[in-house]
Design an enzyme around this catalytic site. Structure first.
Site, PDB file in Angstrom:
ATOM      1  N   GLU A  43       0.948  -1.206  -0.190  1.00 35.85           N
ATOM      2  CA  GLU A  43       0.125  -0.023   0.149  1.00 35.85           C
ATOM      3  C   GLU A  43       0.834   1.194   0.082  1.00 35.85           C
ATOM      4  O   GLU A  43       0.391   2.204  -0.523  1.00 35.85           O
ATOM      5  CB  GLU A  43      -0.910   0.171   1.284  1.00 35.85           C
ATOM      6  CG  GLU A  43      -1.839  -0.967   1.497  1.00 35.85           C
ATOM      7  CD  GLU A  43      -2.778  -0.904   2.453  1.00 35.85           C
ATOM      8  OE1 GLU A  43      -3.804  -1.035   2.341  1.00 35.85           O
ATOM      9  OE2 GLU A  43      -2.098  -1.136   3.560  1.00 35.85           O
ATOM     10  N   LYS A 120     -11.342   2.991   2.128  1.00 45.50           N
ATOM     11  CA  LYS A 120     -10.465   2.363   0.805  1.00 45.50           C
ATOM     12  C   LYS A 120     -10.762   0.978   0.641  1.00 45.50           C
ATOM     13  O   LYS A 120     -11.528   0.267   1.215  1.00 45.50           O
ATOM     14  CB  LYS A 120      -8.907   2.307   1.523  1.00 45.50           C
ATOM     15  CG  LYS A 120      -8.654   1.155   2.597  1.00 45.50           C
ATOM     16  CD  LYS A 120      -7.150   1.290   2.910  1.00 45.50           C
ATOM     17  CE  LYS A 120      -7.000   0.094   4.085  1.00 45.50           C
ATOM     18  NZ  LYS A 120      -5.560   0.100   4.481  1.00 45.50           N
TER      19      LYS A 120
END
Length: 145
Positions: A43, A120
Site C-alpha cells: 500500500e 479504501k
C-alpha cells in the site's frame, strides 16, 4: 423603612452576545484522492484511491439570511483541506488520516463539529470497502468569544 424599587434592569457590564449556534450541516460526499496510506508495504509503495465524506456542523441560518459566502465555510476550502491530507504524508491507519482531516476542518471558522468518513478498497476478497468514521467537536477553548 421603605426600600427603593428596582427598575428591572441589571447593573454591571453588558454580557457579550451568544456565539452562533449550530443550525445545519454542509455535507461533502465522494471526495476521491490517491494516497500512500496503509500498514501493508505494498500500500505504501503502490498507493491507492481513498474516498472521504465530510459532515460539517455550523450556523447555516446567518449565511442563508445574508446569502453571503462570508457567513459560511467555502466548499472548496473543505475539499482542499481533506484532499491535502489524503494525498499528503502517509499514515499507517485510516484512523490517523481521519483525525488529520478532522483537525484541519475544525480549524475553519464557524465549524462546531465534523464527522469524517475515510474509505479504501481493502486487499480482502469479498469486501467492497473498509471505512473509518469519527466525529469531533470543536474544543470549547476554540469557540469564538
Amino acid at each position: 423603612m421603605p426600600t427603593k424599587r428596582s427598575n428591572g434592569r441589571a447593573r454591571g457590564p453588558k454580557a457579550a452576545p451568544p456565539a452562533p449556534r449550530p443550525t445545519g450541516r454542509l455535507i461533502l460526499t465522494g471526495l476521491t484522492a490517491f494516497g500512500y496510506h496503509g500498514n501493508n508495504p505494498a500500500e505504501r509503495k503502490l498507493g491507492q484511491t481513498f474516498t472521504a465524506d465530510l459532515e460539517v456542523i455550523l450556523d447555516t441560518q446567518r449565511a442563508a439570511a445574508s446569502d453571503s459566502i462570508d457567513h459560511t465555510v467555502s466548499y472548496p476550502r473543505l475539499e482542499e483541506a481533506a484532499r491535502q491530507i489524503l494525498e499528503g504524508t502517509p499514515a499507517n491507519l485510516l484512523e490517523t488520516v481521519a483525525e488529520r482531516i478532522a483537525d484541519a476542518i475544525l480549524k475553519q471558522p464557524a465549524v462546531a463539529q465534523v464527522t469524517v468518513r475515510v474509505s479504501k478498497r481493502p486487499p480482502i476478497p469479498n469486501l467492497d470497502a473498509f471505512t473509518v468514521e469519527i466525529t469531533r467537536p470543536v474544543e470549547i477553548g476554540d469557540l469564538p468569544q
